[in-house]
Scaffold this motif. Structure first.
Motif, PDB file in Angstrom:
ATOM      1  N   TYR A  68      -8.918   7.059   5.886  1.00 35.85           N
ATOM      2  CA  TYR A  68     -10.231   6.488   6.193  1.00 35.85           C
ATOM      3  C   TYR A  68     -11.025   6.337   4.903  1.00 35.85           C
ATOM      4  O   TYR A  68     -11.133   7.270   4.099  1.00 35.85           O
ATOM      5  N   ILE A  69     -11.592   5.133   4.715  1.00 38.94           N
ATOM      6  CA  ILE A  69     -12.362   4.849   3.504  1.00 38.94           C
ATOM      7  C   ILE A  69     -13.698   4.231   3.902  1.00 38.94           C
ATOM      8  O   ILE A  69     -13.730   3.221   4.627  1.00 38.94           O
ATOM      9  N   ALA A  70     -14.797   4.819   3.459  1.00 38.86           N
ATOM     10  CA  ALA A  70     -16.133   4.280   3.699  1.00 38.86           C
ATOM     11  C   ALA A  70     -16.630   3.631   2.410  1.00 38.86           C
ATOM     12  O   ALA A  70     -17.113   4.303   1.497  1.00 38.86           O
ATOM     13  N   PHE A  71     -16.515   2.314   2.322  1.00 39.62           N
ATOM     14  CA  PHE A  71     -16.953   1.591   1.133  1.00 39.62           C
ATOM     15  C   PHE A  71     -18.464   1.360   1.177  1.00 39.62           C
ATOM     16  O   PHE A  71     -19.058   1.197   2.263  1.00 39.62           O
ATOM     17  N   THR A  78     -11.679  -7.659  -1.077  1.00 40.43           N
ATOM     18  CA  THR A  78     -10.502  -8.535  -1.036  1.00 40.43           C
ATOM     19  C   THR A  78      -9.535  -8.328  -2.194  1.00 40.43           C
ATOM     20  O   THR A  78      -8.395  -8.786  -2.130  1.00 40.43           O
ATOM     21  N   SER A  79      -9.959  -7.626  -3.258  1.00 38.66           N
ATOM     22  CA  SER A  79      -9.056  -7.445  -4.409  1.00 38.66           C
ATOM     23  C   SER A  79      -9.386  -6.148  -5.129  1.00 38.66           C
ATOM     24  O   SER A  79     -10.065  -6.133  -6.158  1.00 38.66           O
ATOM     25  N   PHE A 107      -8.441  -5.059   1.034  1.00 37.03           N
ATOM     26  CA  PHE A 107      -8.818  -3.936   1.892  1.00 37.03           C
ATOM     27  C   PHE A 107      -9.883  -4.322   2.915  1.00 37.03           C
ATOM     28  O   PHE A 107     -10.482  -3.454   3.543  1.00 37.03           O
ATOM     29  N   SER A 108     -10.097  -5.634   3.073  1.00 35.05           N
ATOM     30  CA  SER A 108     -11.032  -6.061   4.105  1.00 35.05           C
ATOM     31  C   SER A 108     -10.402  -6.005   5.487  1.00 35.05           C
ATOM     32  O   SER A 108     -11.070  -6.225   6.493  1.00 35.05           O
ATOM     33  N   SER A 131     -15.173  -1.699   9.249  1.00 39.65           N
ATOM     34  CA  SER A 131     -15.359  -2.975   9.932  1.00 39.65           C
ATOM     35  C   SER A 131     -14.073  -3.481  10.580  1.00 39.65           C
ATOM     36  O   SER A 131     -14.048  -4.571  11.142  1.00 39.65           O
ATOM     37  N   SER A 132     -13.011  -2.685  10.545  1.00 41.90           N
ATOM     38  CA  SER A 132     -11.714  -3.162  11.024  1.00 41.90           C
ATOM     39  C   SER A 132     -11.573  -3.011  12.532  1.00 41.90           C
ATOM     40  O   SER A 132     -11.816  -1.951  13.093  1.00 41.90           O
ATOM     41  N   ALA A 133     -11.165  -4.114  13.155  1.00 42.82           N
ATOM     42  CA  ALA A 133     -10.775  -4.086  14.564  1.00 42.82           C
ATOM     43  C   ALA A 133      -9.318  -4.500  14.694  1.00 42.82           C
ATOM     44  O   ALA A 133      -8.860  -4.875  15.765  1.00 42.82           O
ATOM     45  N   ASP A 134      -8.590  -4.430  13.555  1.00 45.78           N
ATOM     46  CA  ASP A 134      -7.160  -4.753  13.567  1.00 45.78           C
ATOM     47  C   ASP A 134      -6.397  -3.641  14.267  1.00 45.78           C
ATOM     48  O   ASP A 134      -6.550  -2.458  13.947  1.00 45.78           O
TER      49      ASP A 134
END
Length: 525
Positions: A68-71, A78-79, A107-108, A131-134
């Motif tokens: 888990y990463i909280a940016f 993206t890079s 990492f988006s 923000s991921s719902a993948d």
């Protein structure tokens, strides 16, 4: 007196020099002794994961193998290049090797880091931003609440999944979510849902800003167009209890060791290993290896007959596109790595490596690197084509041993080869076939034979081997009991890189200078 002293000094120098030489030689020999091999490590963990810019450290959950990463808000994801530490040999993302602090990724979205251990085993770690719902995967559990089948690589929208394993417990299906995400489902999570309209669910990201909807549709089993899938060692048992159905390997399978530890893989796997499919009953379905391999298959049944991955292959049975790697198979009669007794079945594009042994407890004293005996059923001959074995074969008294087939009684056999050695006190041995009673075509053999024939050990019923060859140097045999049509060649002649004659076509064989021919469309060569 002076002469005597000088003589004694010379003799002392002579003996001391010899002693020194002996010590040096002894040390040299000792130092050249093979060091015991250190087992390859199976360590494959990511122990730290962070970024320099922005300065962020990930939280690793070893239970779920997620990070888990909280940016910080506004970070361009993206890079970015992750800095990580691992106990494995290397790390990849979508088969691209990762260099810590250097290799950049997007990492988006959810991304999977695969750690590969020294022994080749793998462990995936999934990294997801808030923000991921993948969707990370979707699993079905068995009666013991262990994962029976896992779906990967699901995309937003409809996902149609073929080759479900047999006896899937559909009502135990659930998604694997990104950290902090939530799911809402639309459907009853029952088999009818999956098979018709599909089971649908929606994933909401941890920051509540993203939603994605997924549908999983799993078509019903069809023997010809949608066979049952095999994904795990346990699922290899399914053909044993369903001898008429069709199966397809969906990935390589490594069998657990036979070391006294029990596994749910049939009776007494801990000590005897794999129970051959059918266990004396004929398998008349289809097993398509799909180009995959089964590794480390072990069978220890020295007093039993019809021993191999499959016990008996019936007249309607089909085995194709399957490799058996590093087998250790022992039986008492009709022993082969793939099939013990082929009674009219069809085998194509298969191979075996490792060791096959006959304990010679039976009158069915036949052993081969791939098949114990090729027979017929109701006047239908067996078929064996475009297959090979490099397995080493060991046999006892009064047995018929072959690098590929022990006894080829009634079989259409073509485009095959064997390179494994034959050892033991067998009665008749051949680098390809121990005892042959039918015509074979476009085959060759190179394995060492202590006593016997370079291609066939014993010719029965006036059989023949036209357009077949053997290496007289590597087999150690200048003759073959095959009706006089097979030809012995030197190693150089066998490795010219050109077809042996017009029947050896590029549709079946690949020719390379300095090497023996290899089979087209067969793995492991």
């Amino acid at each position: 007196m002076l002469k005597q002293i000088n003589f004694n000094m010379i003799r002392l120098f002579k003996y001391s020099s010899l002693l020194t030489l002996f010590i040096v030689l002894n040390y040299s020999c000792s130092s050249n002794e093979a060091e015991p091999e250190t087992p390859l490590s199976n360590a494959k963990a990511i122990t730290s994961f962070s970024f320099v810019n922005p300065a962020v450290t990930g939280t690793i959950d070893e239970n779920t193998h997620t990070i888990y990463i909280a940016f910080p808000a506004g970070t361009n994801l993206t890079s970015l290049a992750a800095t990580f530490a691992t106990t494995g040999a290397k790390v990849t993302v979508e088969n691209v090797q990762q260099i810590s602090g250097t290799t950049k990724n997007d990492f988006s979205k959810a991304i999977i880091y695969t750690v590969i251990a020294e022994d080749g085993s793998k462990q995936d770690y999934t990294i997801t931003p808030p923000s991921s719902a993948d969707i990370l995967g979707f699993t079905f559990e068995d009666a013991d609440q262990e994962i029976y089948w896992e779906l990967k690589g699901l995309k937003e929208g409809v996902n149609t999944i073929y080759n479900a394993p047999m006896s899937v417990n559909f009502d135990t299906g659930f998604p694997i979510l990104p950290v902090g995400a939530e799911v809402t489902a639309a459907g009853s999570n029952e088999e009818s849902d999956y098979n018709t309209t599909g089971f649908t669910f929606t994933v909401t990201s941890a920051d509540k800003k993203t939603k994605k909807t997924y549908t999983i549709k799993i078509p019903v089993y069809n023997k010809d167009t949608n066979p049952y899938g095999i994904y795990t060692p346990e699922q290899l048992l399914d053909p044993t209890y369903n001898l008429k159905e069709s199966f397809k390997l969906m990935n390589d399978i490594t069998m657990p060791p036979v070391d006294g530890t029990e596994y749910p893989l049939g009776p007494n796997y801990a000590n005897q290993g794999w129970t051959p499919i059918g266990d004396f009953y004929s398998f008349v379905g289809t097993i398509d290896g799909n180009g995959h391999v089964i590794k480390n298959l072990t069978i220890k049944r020295g007093s039993s007959e019809d021993i191999g991955f499959i016990s008996v292959l019936g007249a309607k049975g089909v085995i194709k596109n399957l490799g058996l790697v590093s087998v250790n198979v022992t039986g008492g009669g009709n022993v082969g790595a793939l099939v013990g007794n082929n009674k009219g079945g069809t085998i194509s594009h298969c191979y075996s490596t490792g060791n096959v042994k006959l304990e010679d407890f039976s009158v069915q004293n036949h052993v081969g690197g791939l098949v114990g005996i090729n027979n017929d059923e109701n006047a239908k001959p067996s078929k064996l084509s475009n297959s090979y074995s490099t397995a080493n074969v060991t046999a006892g008294n009064n047995s018929y041993a072959g690098g590929l087939v022990g006894y080829n009684y009634l079989c259409i056999l073509q485009n095959c080869y064997a390179t494994g050695s034959l050892t033991g006190t067998y009665k008749n041995g051949g680098a390809l076939i121990g005892k042959n009673a039918c015509e074979i075509t476009n085959c060759y053999a190179t394995g060492k034979v202590v006593t016997g024939g370079g291609l066939v050990g014993f010719n029965f019923h006036w059989s023949a081997a036209p357009d077949c060859f053997w290496d007289i140097q590597t087999t150690g045999q200048s003759t073959s009991d095959d009706g006089g049509k097979a030809v012995g060649k030197t190693t150089a002649e066998m490795q010219t890189g050109t077809p042996y004659n017009s029947t050896w076509t590029s549709a079946n064989w690949k020719f390379t200078a300095g090497k023996y021919p290899t089979l087209v469309g067969v793995g492991g060569q």
